[in-house]
Scaffold this motif. Structure first.
Motif, PDB file in Angstrom:
ATOM      1  N   UNK A 121       2.041   4.656 -10.987  1.00  0.00           N
ATOM      2  CA  UNK A 121       1.797   4.428  -9.588  1.00  0.00           C
ATOM      3  C   UNK A 121       1.222   5.787  -8.285  1.00  0.00           C
ATOM      4  N   UNK A 122       0.663   5.332  -7.797  1.00  0.00           N
ATOM      5  CA  UNK A 122      -0.493   6.273  -7.257  1.00  0.00           C
ATOM      6  C   UNK A 122       0.581   7.721  -6.553  1.00  0.00           C
ATOM      7  N   UNK A 123       0.096   8.489  -7.194  1.00  0.00           N
ATOM      8  CA  UNK A 123       1.511  10.085  -7.043  1.00  0.00           C
ATOM      9  C   UNK A 123       1.257  10.162  -5.609  1.00  0.00           C
ATOM     10  N   UNK A 124       0.561  10.439  -4.560  1.00  0.00           N
ATOM     11  CA  UNK A 124       0.191  10.401  -3.074  1.00  0.00           C
ATOM     12  C   UNK A 124       0.190   9.154  -2.450  1.00  0.00           C
ATOM     13  N   UNK A 125       0.617   7.805  -2.984  1.00  0.00           N
ATOM     14  CA  UNK A 125       1.306   7.027  -1.768  1.00  0.00           C
ATOM     15  C   UNK A 125       2.578   6.873  -2.191  1.00  0.00           C
ATOM     16  N   UNK A 126       3.447   6.862  -3.581  1.00  0.00           N
ATOM     17  CA  UNK A 126       4.499   6.676  -4.183  1.00  0.00           C
ATOM     18  C   UNK A 126       4.897   4.892  -3.688  1.00  0.00           C
ATOM     19  N   UNK A 127       5.770   5.112  -4.643  1.00  0.00           N
ATOM     20  CA  UNK A 127       6.143   3.518  -4.758  1.00  0.00           C
ATOM     21  C   UNK A 127       5.373   2.461  -4.238  1.00  0.00           C
ATOM     22  N   UNK A 128       4.464   1.287  -4.268  1.00  0.00           N
ATOM     23  CA  UNK A 128       4.869   0.383  -2.895  1.00  0.00           C
ATOM     24  C   UNK A 128       4.897  -0.918  -2.769  1.00  0.00           C
ATOM     25  N   UNK A 129       5.100  -1.632  -2.524  1.00  0.00           N
ATOM     26  CA  UNK A 129       5.019  -3.066  -1.979  1.00  0.00           C
ATOM     27  C   UNK A 129       4.142  -3.941  -3.245  1.00  0.00           C
ATOM     28  N   UNK A 130       3.180  -3.431  -3.131  1.00  0.00           N
ATOM     29  CA  UNK A 130       2.325  -3.942  -4.199  1.00  0.00           C
ATOM     30  C   UNK A 130       2.740  -3.380  -5.860  1.00  0.00           C
ATOM     31  N   UNK A 131       3.316  -2.218  -6.116  1.00  0.00           N
ATOM     32  CA  UNK A 131       3.584  -2.099  -7.240  1.00  0.00           C
ATOM     33  C   UNK A 131       4.421  -2.455  -8.019  1.00  0.00           C
ATOM     34  N   UNK A 132       5.566  -3.290  -6.333  1.00  0.00           N
ATOM     35  CA  UNK A 132       7.137  -3.986  -7.032  1.00  0.00           C
ATOM     36  C   UNK A 132       5.981  -5.417  -7.323  1.00  0.00           C
ATOM     37  N   UNK A 133       5.256  -6.620  -6.591  1.00  0.00           N
ATOM     38  CA  UNK A 133       4.632  -7.419  -6.825  1.00  0.00           C
ATOM     39  C   UNK A 133       4.064  -7.540  -8.462  1.00  0.00           C
ATOM     40  N   UNK A 134       3.697  -6.667  -8.484  1.00  0.00           N
ATOM     41  CA  UNK A 134       2.976  -6.543  -9.887  1.00  0.00           C
ATOM     42  C   UNK A 134       4.079  -6.843 -10.654  1.00  0.00           C
TER      43      UNK A 134
END
Length: 166
Positions: free
Chosen positions: A140-153
């Motif tokens: 996970x990109x630490x500057x953005x945190x958990x995103x919808x894109x992460x969860x979709x993946x």
């Protein structure tokens, strides 16, 4: 199994916009959840529901240890989760994250997802060589945190695993 780190994943290094996380509100001195950690304001309350919707057992894989269930879980609507214990005396293989070996041991031969901001290719190679089941080590990109894109993946990976089993 879905292992979740906190710092850099649920608490991004940059403040979230007001619509994505808890608004910065002054905490009362008598607030029982007041921990002196202003970064808790970066948590997104919706992350708990998003994580709970994933098919798998959630577990904290963070240095927050038991405090994850006291300070983080209630703020994002999660129940108390299992907490991974980190051995103090175990030195990881060169280049491998200090959490990797313990997570593979904790997974006990089960497929798993690991959400962390410090995962590297060395961790992926080590897991592939030492864990007999599929594993998704998702950085996970630490500057953005958990995103919808992460969860979709993660969801796509879990769904593919389910399709293979059925």
């Amino acid at each position: 199994m879905i292992f979740i780190d906190i710092d850099g994943v649920l608490i991004p290094f940059r403040a979230r916009s007001h619509h994505g996380g808890i608004r910065r509100e002054r905490q009362r001195a008598d607030d029982p959840d007041r921990r002196g950690n202003p970064l808790l304001n970066r948590l997104d309350p919706a992350d708990g529901q998003r994580l709970s919707a994933l098919p798998g057992e959630l577990a904290w894989a963070s240095t927050w240890m038991a405090e994850a269930n006291e300070a983080v879980a209630p703020r994002i609507g999660l129940p108390a989760l299992p907490v991974i214990d980190w051995p103090d005396d175990e030195e990881p293989p060169r280049g491998v994250h200090w959490k990797t070996v313990s997570l593979v041991r904790w997974a006990a031969g089960r497929p798993f997802v690991w959400l962390d901001d410090e995962i590297t290719d060395a961790d992926r190679r080590w897991v592939a060589a030492h864990h007999s089941q599929p594993a998704l080590l998702h950085r996970v990109d630490p500057y953005a945190g958990l995103t919808r894109i992460d969860l979709v993946a993660v969801r796509r990976w879990l769904d593919r695993r389910h399709d293979v089993i059925v």
